[in-house]
Write a protein that holds these residues in place. Sequence first.
Motif, mmCIF file in Angstrom:
data_model
loop_
_atom_site.group_PDB
_atom_site.id
_atom_site.type_symbol
_atom_site.label_atom_id
_atom_site.label_comp_id
_atom_site.label_asym_id
_atom_site.label_seq_id
_atom_site.Cartn_x
_atom_site.Cartn_y
_atom_site.Cartn_z
ATOM 1 N N SER A 44 -29.609 -16.033 -29.429
ATOM 2 C CA SER A 44 -29.811 -15.044 -30.499
ATOM 3 C C SER A 44 -29.917 -15.736 -31.853
ATOM 4 N N GLU A 86 -30.983 -7.922 -30.070
ATOM 5 C CA GLU A 86 -30.101 -7.641 -28.954
ATOM 6 C C GLU A 86 -29.445 -6.276 -29.191
ATOM 7 N N ASP A 162 -34.901 -10.104 -27.934
ATOM 8 C CA ASP A 162 -33.598 -10.651 -27.560
ATOM 9 C C ASP A 162 -32.999 -9.862 -26.391
ATOM 10 N N GLU A 163 -32.969 -10.481 -25.238
ATOM 11 C CA GLU A 163 -32.379 -9.926 -24.017
ATOM 12 C C GLU A 163 -32.833 -8.505 -23.665
HETATM 13 MG MG LIG Z 1 -27.491 -13.334 -27.710
#
Ligand SMILES: [Mg+2]
Length: 248
Positions: A44, A86, A162-163
């Motif tokens: 991140s 995220e 992010d993810e």
């Molecule tokens: Mg992360």
Amino acid sequence: MSALLEVDGLHVRYGDLAALRGISLRVNEGEVVCIIGPNGAGKSTALAAIAGGVAPSAGEIRFDGESVVGRRPEYIARRRVSLVPEGRHIFGTLTVEENLRIGGYMRGNRREALDDMERLLMIFPRLRERLTYPAGRLSGGEQQMLAVARAVMTRPRLLLVDEPSLGLAPLIVDQIYETLLDLRKRENLTLLINEQSSTRILKHADRIYVLRGGQVQLDGRAADLRDGEAIKHAYFGFGASQTTETAA
Ligand SMILES: [Mg+2]
Ligand SMILES: Nc1ncnc2c1ncn2[C@@H]1O[C@H](COP(=O)(O)OP(=O)(O)OP(=O)(O)O)[C@@H](O)[C@H]1O
């Protein structure tokens, strides 16, 4: 292929903690590149630094040949780099349509924003069905789709995600990736995506970087890393215990 994003020797510190310790990576125009790594690897932080959200202590970030290191997030967004953070950060009490409009308004041109929304809703039919729903009532997968669609409303060239798989069932993860690949094709997007696990990602990505302890441990073409062994070693470090073998 020309590099759209080049990161060289990037260091980021949070006080005494060195979160990134000299990472270098490159994303070519039109590629889908994944950064894979365990909790706390610095994934991140890397995306935040590229988007201008955290200031590196050393290193270089070039977007389309221009150094953007140390620039403000607004400047980098205007260079057409967009981050889906995220946890998605959608506005739960606003409707799906309002969330999408926010993405479009950031760009200023209302007519274009409406055209873009119409085009995007072809790629995200579930969102069209739910335009008037409060975004907070969408499923996790739909919320992720909305977060991606909202970011695409800013017309990025480079989309940082992010993810996207976080907390989603495997089937939904595949759907998200199919949509991301569709977006790449139709909207000429280049994608840099963080993930904790490579299991479902290798078939979708062109290249991957394995990050651990703030350093790149391995990088390569996804097609060359499909058996997973090299990734496992990089992810856990050498001498990994057998109990962790399925996690990467
Ligand atoms: Mg992360
Ligand atoms: N704002 C912050 N202040 C202090 N330390 C931070 C901050 N953000 C992250 N860190 C620390 O920096 C390191 C890298 O964190 P980062 O969030 O980039 O990792 P990550 O790979 O994204 O992890 P995860 O998979 O859990 O999301 C971790 O040790 C984390 O605790």
